[in-house]
Design a protein around this motif. Sequence first.
Motif, PDB file in Angstrom:
ATOM      1  N   GLY A 250      -4.305   8.881   4.541  1.00 22.80           N
ATOM      2  CA  GLY A 250      -4.946   7.588   4.379  1.00 22.80           C
ATOM      3  C   GLY A 250      -4.061   6.651   3.583  1.00 22.80           C
ATOM      4  N   ALA A 251      -4.655   5.547   3.141  1.00 25.78           N
ATOM      5  CA  ALA A 251      -3.923   4.512   2.417  1.00 25.78           C
ATOM      6  C   ALA A 251      -4.674   4.135   1.159  1.00 25.78           C
ATOM      7  N   LEU A 252      -3.934   3.684   0.157  1.00 29.07           N
ATOM      8  CA  LEU A 252      -4.593   3.206  -1.048  1.00 29.07           C
ATOM      9  C   LEU A 252      -3.752   2.167  -1.759  1.00 29.07           C
TER      10      LEU A 252
ATOM     11  N   ARG B 119      -8.621   7.205  -4.195  1.00 35.08           N
ATOM     12  CA  ARG B 119      -8.731   6.669  -2.829  1.00 35.08           C
ATOM     13  C   ARG B 119     -10.187   6.506  -2.422  1.00 35.08           C
ATOM     14  N   GLU B 120     -10.989   7.497  -2.723  1.00 32.74           N
ATOM     15  CA  GLU B 120     -12.410   7.441  -2.369  1.00 32.74           C
ATOM     16  C   GLU B 120     -13.086   6.235  -3.003  1.00 32.74           C
TER      17      GLU B 120
ATOM     18  N   LEU C 165       0.848   5.186   1.501  1.00 31.38           N
ATOM     19  CA  LEU C 165       0.251   6.127   2.444  1.00 31.38           C
ATOM     20  C   LEU C 165       0.308   7.506   1.815  1.00 31.38           C
TER      21      LEU C 165
ATOM     22  N   LEU D 103     -11.674   2.685  -1.658  1.00 33.57           N
ATOM     23  CA  LEU D 103     -12.191   2.316  -0.339  1.00 33.57           C
ATOM     24  C   LEU D 103     -13.656   1.888  -0.392  1.00 33.57           C
TER      25      LEU D 103
ATOM     26  N   VAL E 298      -7.577  -2.863   4.487  1.00 34.24           N
ATOM     27  CA  VAL E 298      -7.261  -1.573   3.867  1.00 34.24           C
ATOM     28  C   VAL E 298      -8.024  -0.456   4.575  1.00 34.24           C
ATOM     29  N   SER E 299      -9.274  -0.700   4.928  1.00 31.85           N
ATOM     30  CA  SER E 299     -10.042   0.312   5.654  1.00 31.85           C
ATOM     31  C   SER E 299      -9.421   0.608   7.017  1.00 31.85           C
TER      32      SER E 299
ATOM     33  N   THR F 184       2.153   4.350  11.591  1.00 32.45           N
ATOM     34  CA  THR F 184       0.883   3.707  11.260  1.00 32.45           C
ATOM     35  C   THR F 184       0.887   2.241  11.689  1.00 32.45           C
TER      36      THR F 184
ATOM     37  N   ASP G 213      -6.199   2.593   6.440  1.00 32.96           N
ATOM     38  CA  ASP G 213      -6.573   3.949   6.046  1.00 32.96           C
ATOM     39  C   ASP G 213      -6.975   4.782   7.260  1.00 32.96           C
TER      40      ASP G 213
ATOM     41  N   LEU H  44       0.822  -1.211   0.000  1.00 36.30           N
ATOM     42  CA  LEU H  44       0.000   0.000   0.000  1.00 36.30           C
ATOM     43  C   LEU H  44       0.855   1.260   0.000  1.00 36.30           C
TER      44      LEU H  44
END
Length: 465
Positions: A121-123, A452-453, A53, A456, A110-111, A67, A114, A51
């Motif tokens: 956040g993370a993706l 990212r939106e 960040l 998730l 992942v959530s 994290t 994030d 992932l």
Amino acid sequence: MGQDLDKERFTEEEYTRFGERIREQLGTLRELLGTPGFGQGPVTIGAELELFLVDERGRPLPRNSETRDALGDPRVVLELGRYNLEVNLTPTTLEGRPFELLSAEVQDTVSKVDAAVEGGGALPIGILPTLETGDFTAGAMSDQNRYRAMSRGVRRLRLEPFLVKIDDLELSVEDVILESANTSWQVHIRTPPERFARLFNAAQLAIGPVLAACGNSPIFLGPRKWEETRIALMEEAVDDRDVARPERRDGRVTFGSDWVREGAIELFERYVEDYEPIVPDLTDDAAPHEVPELRLHQGTIWQWNRPVYDPADGGHLRIEMRALPAGPSCADMAANTAFLLGLTLSQAERDLTGYRFAEAYQNFYRAAMHGLDAKLSWPGWDGEHDAADLVLRLLPEARAGLLGAGVAPGDADRALEVMEQRVRLRRTGAVWQRETLERFGGDRERLVRRYRELALSGLPVHLWR
């Protein structure tokens, strides 16, 4: 390379002793793999997800250690760059509903990652579009001895500064930190030794059309010509042939140059004979069957498909499939896994060594460059075919391979339906990124925030807008 080391500097004597040990342990592994009943058991699969960040703007955020500590989850470990983390997913049997389980665990982890990132956040994405050259300094490397040792080991074997070339991009680098630009979705499948060669060769063949449908890395320091730029970047970033072995055909990141005929030991022998050690960490308290130095050395040769020997629970073999990018969503990664494993299993039913290896090799790099627009060949089919058409024709074969391994029909169909829709609509992650970047007027930060939106949300990429 999964655990940290006690130190980062090694003497020439340690390099020599390490080389002696890996040759000794090669003999031990050969005996183990030839032991009747070794590695038998149910077919299991697993995966590793790398992932990025990012901060609230969408830029890389160097907070992986903080994290990880906040999460307190043993599945989450540090990766090379301080803006990277890796999630090691729970192995599961291939029989049953593995892709449903895999998708749910990816979405959940992942959530959680994030939510744990302070100030961002993370993706999951192959290459983060907002990376800049200033993100590849020595200070961007995770604070672990193993990464500093790896960097020193590679520098020992090649001329500096080292030139990385992709299309019209040329970078002068002095470190391995450029590898942190790449994040992958790495799939593992367990195999008994006697089945290894056929399954490995099948994976080599399958990865071409699969990768064509999975591109998610079209942007690195600006848009690139490759749909899956990770392939070119990873092969360039740690190439050590200029000093170590200028005559060697393959770099440390490679597709390979021939079919496997003698089983996994053939590849381990090649890794020992052809590649100089870069992290000569010596272990004096391991049991003989653990072959720690050989496993460490094997972990520093990044073939796109490679063998893994795991000494746990009496020992077993796995094939690690490293070519798929991270992302875009949990549904996409489950679909990619189903197609790759199903096609590999179906093609393992035949002997591929009579097929020209160069065709599989060419398929792989054409797929990485051109995605669904690539022209690919296939055993028994005359001429070249549009990658999208080839994928659609191969989906039933992948389904048959999964059902033959005991995957529940509903689970296989759900995952492969995502792949079919993505291909019919020609909406890979790479296509979405290119189109969205143009729609956003070249604003890469806005692109990352929107990505990212949607990632998730769990929605597959062919439904992204």
